[in-house]
Design a protein around this motif. Structure first.
Motif, PDB file in Angstrom:
ATOM      1  N   VAL A  76       0.861  -1.180   0.000  1.00  0.00           N
ATOM      2  CA  VAL A  76       0.000   0.000   0.000  1.00  0.00           C
ATOM      3  C   VAL A  76       0.902   1.236   0.000  1.00  0.00           C
ATOM      4  O   VAL A  76       1.806   1.357   0.833  1.00  0.00           O
ATOM      5  CB  VAL A  76      -0.943   0.017   1.220  1.00  0.00           C
ATOM      6  CG1 VAL A  76      -1.716   1.327   1.289  1.00  0.00           C
ATOM      7  CG2 VAL A  76      -1.903  -1.161   1.156  1.00  0.00           C
ATOM      8  N   ILE A  77       0.650   2.136  -0.938  1.00  0.00           N
ATOM      9  CA  ILE A  77       1.400   3.388  -1.006  1.00  0.00           C
ATOM     10  C   ILE A  77       0.426   4.546  -0.794  1.00  0.00           C
ATOM     11  O   ILE A  77      -0.730   4.472  -1.195  1.00  0.00           O
ATOM     12  CB  ILE A  77       2.173   3.515  -2.339  1.00  0.00           C
ATOM     13  CG1 ILE A  77       1.242   3.367  -3.543  1.00  0.00           C
ATOM     14  CG2 ILE A  77       3.289   2.483  -2.401  1.00  0.00           C
ATOM     15  CD1 ILE A  77       1.936   3.504  -4.889  1.00  0.00           C
ATOM     16  N   THR A  78       0.913   5.600  -0.146  1.00  0.00           N
ATOM     17  CA  THR A  78       0.022   6.669   0.295  1.00  0.00           C
ATOM     18  C   THR A  78       0.636   8.036  -0.005  1.00  0.00           C
ATOM     19  O   THR A  78       1.705   8.142  -0.595  1.00  0.00           O
ATOM     20  CB  THR A  78      -0.238   6.561   1.805  1.00  0.00           C
ATOM     21  OG1 THR A  78       0.929   7.017   2.511  1.00  0.00           O
ATOM     22  CG2 THR A  78      -0.541   5.140   2.235  1.00  0.00           C
ATOM     23  N   GLY A  79      -0.047   9.056   0.450  1.00  0.00           N
ATOM     24  CA  GLY A  79       0.397  10.413   0.174  1.00  0.00           C
ATOM     25  C   GLY A  79       1.529  10.910   1.040  1.00  0.00           C
ATOM     26  O   GLY A  79       2.269  11.800   0.630  1.00  0.00           O
ATOM     27  N   HIS A  80       1.699  10.334   2.240  1.00  0.00           N
ATOM     28  CA  HIS A  80       2.644  10.960   3.157  1.00  0.00           C
ATOM     29  C   HIS A  80       3.435   9.974   4.010  1.00  0.00           C
ATOM     30  O   HIS A  80       4.096  10.395   4.952  1.00  0.00           O
ATOM     31  CB  HIS A  80       1.894  11.920   4.088  1.00  0.00           C
ATOM     32  CG  HIS A  80       1.213  13.042   3.364  1.00  0.00           C
ATOM     33  ND1 HIS A  80       1.864  14.208   3.025  1.00  0.00           N
ATOM     34  CD2 HIS A  80      -0.044  13.172   2.891  1.00  0.00           C
ATOM     35  CE1 HIS A  80       1.020  15.016   2.394  1.00  0.00           C
ATOM     36  NE2 HIS A  80      -0.149  14.401   2.292  1.00  0.00           N
ATOM     37  N   GLN A  81       3.364   8.703   3.711  1.00  0.00           N
ATOM     38  CA  GLN A  81       4.093   7.749   4.533  1.00  0.00           C
ATOM     39  C   GLN A  81       4.776   6.683   3.678  1.00  0.00           C
ATOM     40  O   GLN A  81       4.485   6.541   2.489  1.00  0.00           O
ATOM     41  CB  GLN A  81       3.149   7.109   5.554  1.00  0.00           C
ATOM     42  CG  GLN A  81       2.602   8.137   6.548  1.00  0.00           C
ATOM     43  CD  GLN A  81       1.870   7.518   7.704  1.00  0.00           C
ATOM     44  OE1 GLN A  81       0.976   6.712   7.508  1.00  0.00           O
ATOM     45  NE2 GLN A  81       2.237   7.894   8.924  1.00  0.00           N
ATOM     46  N   GLN A  82       5.679   5.943   4.314  1.00  0.00           N
ATOM     47  CA  GLN A  82       6.458   4.932   3.616  1.00  0.00           C
ATOM     48  C   GLN A  82       5.560   3.816   3.082  1.00  0.00           C
ATOM     49  O   GLN A  82       4.459   3.600   3.589  1.00  0.00           O
ATOM     50  CB  GLN A  82       7.494   4.340   4.581  1.00  0.00           C
ATOM     51  CG  GLN A  82       8.642   5.269   4.934  1.00  0.00           C
ATOM     52  CD  GLN A  82       9.671   5.362   3.817  1.00  0.00           C
ATOM     53  OE1 GLN A  82       9.639   4.590   2.862  1.00  0.00           O
ATOM     54  NE2 GLN A  82      10.571   6.321   3.938  1.00  0.00           N
ATOM     55  N   PRO A  83       6.029   3.099   2.060  1.00  0.00           N
ATOM     56  CA  PRO A  83       5.231   1.965   1.556  1.00  0.00           C
ATOM     57  C   PRO A  83       4.998   0.944   2.655  1.00  0.00           C
ATOM     58  O   PRO A  83       5.850   0.713   3.512  1.00  0.00           O
ATOM     59  CB  PRO A  83       6.085   1.400   0.425  1.00  0.00           C
ATOM     60  CG  PRO A  83       7.457   1.929   0.661  1.00  0.00           C
ATOM     61  CD  PRO A  83       7.290   3.248   1.328  1.00  0.00           C
ATOM     62  N   MET A  84       3.838   0.352   2.614  1.00  0.00           N
ATOM     63  CA  MET A  84       3.430  -0.591   3.648  1.00  0.00           C
ATOM     64  C   MET A  84       3.268  -1.978   3.042  1.00  0.00           C
ATOM     65  O   MET A  84       2.535  -2.158   2.069  1.00  0.00           O
ATOM     66  CB  MET A  84       2.114  -0.133   4.250  1.00  0.00           C
ATOM     67  CG  MET A  84       1.559  -1.081   5.264  1.00  0.00           C
ATOM     68  SD  MET A  84       0.016  -0.418   5.898  1.00  0.00           S
ATOM     69  CE  MET A  84      -0.241  -1.539   7.230  1.00  0.00           C
ATOM     70  N   TYR A  85       3.960  -2.945   3.613  1.00  0.00           N
ATOM     71  CA  TYR A  85       3.907  -4.322   3.147  1.00  0.00           C
ATOM     72  C   TYR A  85       2.862  -5.054   3.995  1.00  0.00           C
ATOM     73  O   TYR A  85       3.026  -5.214   5.196  1.00  0.00           O
ATOM     74  CB  TYR A  85       5.291  -4.953   3.249  1.00  0.00           C
ATOM     75  CG  TYR A  85       6.287  -4.211   2.396  1.00  0.00           C
ATOM     76  CD1 TYR A  85       6.496  -4.555   1.068  1.00  0.00           C
ATOM     77  CD2 TYR A  85       6.968  -3.103   2.906  1.00  0.00           C
ATOM     78  CE1 TYR A  85       7.377  -3.844   0.272  1.00  0.00           C
ATOM     79  CE2 TYR A  85       7.853  -2.390   2.121  1.00  0.00           C
ATOM     80  CZ  TYR A  85       8.058  -2.756   0.798  1.00  0.00           C
ATOM     81  OH  TYR A  85       8.923  -2.037   0.005  1.00  0.00           O
TER      82      TYR A  85
END
Length: 635
Positions: A487-496
């Motif tokens: 999951v990639i977002t507007g203001h945080q690191q990619p999330m596995y």
């Protein structure tokens, strides 16, 4: 060229003369005419030497009154006047600027009251643009500092071939600026010093043969050493300020960080720009907003973008190019092919018009908010960037499309904002979901999967963005069905992701609904306008019509009942204005629209009007407003 002591002009180098006024006023003579840089008091206009060849053009570096007071007079005398695009409203309508500016309980100390008192019909000088000024090429150089939109002007002198920059207040003399106080934009910050440090780097990267400051003495030799000394001074100035101190080494950095072989992220963009790289050597950016801030890096003491003050006015926001140097260096890619937009907020889209102007980037936008980007003047939903973007492709919700070898699907997603989508695609054998600002978690950097149980959702819904009770249930359903690996977002690191992640977002969807159903009247039998409490809206929100013409608008209202009803909508204004009425049938809790008009009684400036709503015999009042200007040259 001999000095003209009687007029106050003196030669600096061949082709450049200076008049000492409230600021340095420079004149550049060239075969096509004469360019003046900054206006000062305007007294130099009393008797221009005959050697200055018309036509005359005035370039302003910023709005400070000791630099701009004479610009109005120059315009009246027939000069073409340019000002930084981000400051154009202050130049063109200072009275409105002062009406809007709060002067009690001041916690923002930006120097925007040091503005001209007389309007100037200025043309915009856009960052990175090369102006053709009667045959002489002049490049607009972004030099934020004493004002966020402060600009310089660079050119090559026709006779000598020397590359010079008229640098405004970016530097006064080796190691120094003329004044530091304007660098304190807010109450106890020094964000302008970070801007000034970045601008010093820009001057060094420009490798100019000479700098022409607006306050100070022309720097005709050892230019790089003079600017390097300024960088050292600014480093020392910021040494006791943790936030500014930690920003300085980052602001000149332009790099991309790898997620997978073909998916990369720009870590120092204010809202993250994610780059999808094709095998053919093209780049698609998901969102493109402002450069600056810590982006995905850890924040030392609170978060602040170094580009701007906290309070939002157009003159306090600026878009600078970012990501392109890294794409060129790391992939040999010199332009962004497509900007794909996940939601309409300025920190995600403000850079798109710049990309389109610089490299003709395509802008692809989902159908549920494309109109907000093309017509920012027509709405007042939060965080809208005032410059329209050209929409090259409108994307249908729930459908897939292709870019290069990739298939991408967008699904409607509300919560943080109603006008948003989830962007779903596969790359490098992984499923991705871009969720914009929908989800935030306690740790700025996404934890590793084994740490998931300790991570909590931060509430990030903004009611005026539009919200429904089902918002987070629906986005949890989308994620559960797509089952992204990352999951990639507007203001945080990619999330596995792992199963705990999907359990967590599902749980948050239920919690979000329960919190609001328990705290607010949202039941099936209640009279209400939904979770966000919008009664509706008027499109366009801002109207500007000639005197004597009606104002035509489209009004959307909500049925506040959980049953079909006839809604009566009347457009109302101040005494003497005459508005029309419409009746429309609406289903339970439905939004319905109708066209209405109102006839103003005469000229006005930003006069509010409203739509009055009745449901049967029950009156709900003036549920939504808009602004109208009649006559005059601008809204």
């Amino acid at each position: 060229m001999a000095d003209d002591k009687s007029s106050g002009w003196r030669s600096i180098i061949p082709g450049v003369e200076l008049y000492s006024d409230s600021c340095n006023v420079y004149a550049v003579s060239h075969p096509g005419g004469t360019i003046f840089i900054n206006a000062g008091t305007g007294y130099w206009l009393d008797d221009l030497p005959a050697r200055f060849r018309p036509p005359f053009t005035l370039l302003c570096t910023h709005f400070f009154r000791d630099h701009s007071a004479g610009a109005a007079r120059a315009g009246r005398q027939g000069m073409r006047v340019f000002a930084p695009a981000g400051e154009l409203e202050i130049f063109s309508d200072p009275a409105q600027h002062f009406r809007e500016r709060k002067t009690y309980i001041i916690y923002d100390n930006i120097w925007d009251t040091f503005a001209p008192i007389e309007p100037t019909a200025a043309l915009p000088a856009h960052d990175y643009e090369t102006l053709d000024v009667d045959g002489l090429a002049v490049t607009v150089v972004a030099l934020p500092g004493v004002t966020p939109n402060h600009a310089g002007y660079a050119l090559t002198l026709p006779d000598s071939g020397r590359r010079i920059a008229f640098s405004g207040e970016a530097i006064h003399s080796p190691g120094r600026m003329a004044r530091i106080a304007p660098l304190q934009y807010d109450y106890n910050d020094l964000g302008g010093a970070v801007n000034a440090y970045w601008s010093a780097g820009e001057l060094r990267r420009g490798a100019y043969d000479a700098l022409m400051p607006s306050l100070g003495t022309p720097i005709l030799e050892a230019v790089d050493a003079a600017v390097a000394a300024l960088e050292t001074s600014l480093e020392a100035l910021c040494a006791g300020r943790p936030l500014e101190r930690e920003l300085l080494p980052l602001i000149g950095e332009d790099t991309l960080e790898r997620v997978t072989d073909h998916v990369w992220v720009e870590p120092l963009a204010e809202a993250s720009s994610w780059y999808l790289i094709s095998d053919s050597g093209k780049a698609l950016a998901i969102d493109y907003g402002y450069k600056g801030g810590f982006g995905l890096r850890p924040v030392p003491t609170g978060e602040k973008n170094w580009q701007w003050p906290a309070y939002s006015y157009r003159a306090r926001r600026r878009v600078l190019l970012h990501g392109l140097p890294a794409l060129k260096r790391q992939f040999g890619i010199d332009r962004i092919d497509v900007a794909l937009i996940g939601h309409f907020h300025d920190d995600h889209v403000a850079g798109v018009p710049l990309l389109q102007r610089i490299s003709d980037t395509q802008c692809w936008v989902p159908e549920n908010f494309a109109h907000l980007l093309t017509h920012p003047e027509a709405h007042r939903f939060p965080c809208n960037w005032p410059q329209p973007a050209r929409i090259d492709r409108v994307l249908n919700l729930g459908e897939s499309f292709t870019w290069e070898e990739y298939t991408i699907r967008i699904e409607p997603m509300s919560g943080h904002t109603r006008f948003s989508v989830a962007i779903l695609f596969e790359a490098d054998g992984k499923r991705f979901a871009h969720t914009g600002d929908q989800y935030f978690f306690r740790d700025r950097r996404w934890p590793e999967p084994e740490d998931w149980p300790a991570t909590e959702v931060i509430q990030n819904h903004v009611y005026q963005n539009g919200a429904t009770v089902e918002s987070y249930r629906e986005s949890a359903r989308i994620l559960a069905e797509w089952r992204p690996d990352i999951v990639i977002t507007g203001h945080q690191q990619p999330m596995y992701t792992d199963p705990a992640f999907f359990d967590m977002v599902d749980r948050w969807g239920e919690t979000y609904a329960e919190l609001h159903e328990n705290a607010m009247v949202l039941g099936a039998d209640g009279r209400h306008f939904g979770l966000d409490s919008w009664g509706g809206w008027i499109w366009p929100y801002r109207s500007h019509v000639p005197e004597g013409e009606p104002v035509n608008v489209n009004v959307t209202v909500r049925n506040p009942l959980n049953e079909p009803a006839k809604l009566t909508v009347r457009l109302v204004g101040p005494p003497g204005w005459s508005g029309t009425t419409a009746s429309v049938d609406a289903g339970p809790r439905a939004e319905v629209s109708c066209d209405l008009s109102i006839h103003p009684s005469g000229p006005c400036r930003r006069q509010p009007i409203a739509a009055e709503l009745s449901v049967g015999a029950d009156h709900f009042g003036q549920v939504v407003e808009a602004l109208v200007t009649v006559g005059g040259s601008q809204f």
